[in-house]
Design a protein around this motif. Structure first.
Motif, PDB file in Angstrom:
ATOM      1  N   LEU A   4       0.842  -1.199   0.000  1.00  0.00           N
ATOM      2  CA  LEU A   4       0.000   0.000   0.000  1.00  0.00           C
ATOM      3  C   LEU A   4       0.873   1.242   0.000  1.00  0.00           C
ATOM      4  O   LEU A   4       0.562   2.227  -0.689  1.00  0.00           O
ATOM      5  N   GLU A  91      -6.318   2.394   0.044  1.00  0.00           N
ATOM      6  CA  GLU A  91      -6.321   1.600   1.274  1.00  0.00           C
ATOM      7  C   GLU A  91      -7.372   0.503   1.209  1.00  0.00           C
ATOM      8  O   GLU A  91      -7.096  -0.666   1.544  1.00  0.00           O
ATOM      9  N   ARG A 203      -1.158   5.254   5.709  1.00  0.00           N
ATOM     10  CA  ARG A 203      -2.186   4.281   6.041  1.00  0.00           C
ATOM     11  C   ARG A 203      -1.550   3.008   6.605  1.00  0.00           C
ATOM     12  O   ARG A 203      -0.385   2.712   6.345  1.00  0.00           O
TER      13      ARG A 203
END
Length: 221
Positions: A4, A91, A203
């Protein structure tokens, strides 16, 4: 293996190429001010217990967190600001990739967002998400978790130029949003992992979620 963090880095490269430096500076300064503030001292931490709550999902079905926590060994709660946020979309797409692994661990993924249910329903259908998106109306639960904040006037002006209408998305008359927050909770409602960051570009890595649960399982053997 793609992460991510790498997906966000790639997006930021494109963002910096397309967006005027003045706008970038405004957003970066807003992040810095938020990071320097002490408004998140009350954010729930590892060892705290989460509150019990009931919220309706994207289909307007009421979901009681008690039912989720007691049914699963672990519950993963992820707060995000809305489908208008490219960071949130990245995310959620990354989280979808670990849903099957979470099921093996007897863990359930729940996401929470202040945007209206019609928008969340469209979001779930568009990306074929298999997890619920709970409607945290007026950021009631994010406030209980201590991760709620209000957008600054400078950021609101930038968003308006980018055609991002927070008032329309949430329809509650405020510019309140949750910070990116990820929590792993055990059957006792106890938080065993917490991620909160004042920088909305950061995130929780999905692998961190699965690794944390794996470690907890091993430690309990």
């Amino acid at each position: 293996m793609p992460t991510l963090e790498k997906d966000i880095e790639d997006y930021l490269v494109e963002f910096q190429e397309k967006v005027p430096k003045e706008t970038q500076d405004t957003l970066c300064n807003a992040i810095k001010k938020l990071e320097e503030s002490d408004c998140f001292n009350k954010a729930l931490k590892v060892g705290n217990k989460i509150p019990e709550f009931s919220l309706s999902n994207q289909d307007r079905k009421v979901i009681n967190i008690k039912d989720i926590v007691e049914k699963n060994k672990y519950t993963v709660l992820c707060f995000f600001e809305g489908s208008w946020s490219p960071y949130a979309i990245l995310e959620l797409l990354a989280l979808q990739k670990i849903v099957s692994q979470l099921k093996i661990f007897n863990a359930s993924l729940i996401t929470l967002c202040p945007q209206t249910q019609d928008k969340s329903s469209y979001l779930k259908e568009k990306h074929s998400f298999t997890f619920d998106i709970l409607y945290d109306k007026n950021n009631t639960i994010s406030k209980e978790f201590g991760i709620n904040y209000t957008l600054s006037d400078e950021v609101i002006a930038v968003y308006e130029k980018q055609k991002i209408d927070i008032l329309e998305a949430n329809r509650n008359g405020t510019y309140d949003l949750p910070l990116p927050g990820t929590y792993i909770v055990n059957k006792n409602y106890e938080i065993i992992y917490a991620f909160v960051d004042a920088n909305h570009r950061k995130r929780c890595e999905p692998k961190t979620i699965t690794d944390t649960i794996k470690k907890d399982i091993i430690n309990k053997r």
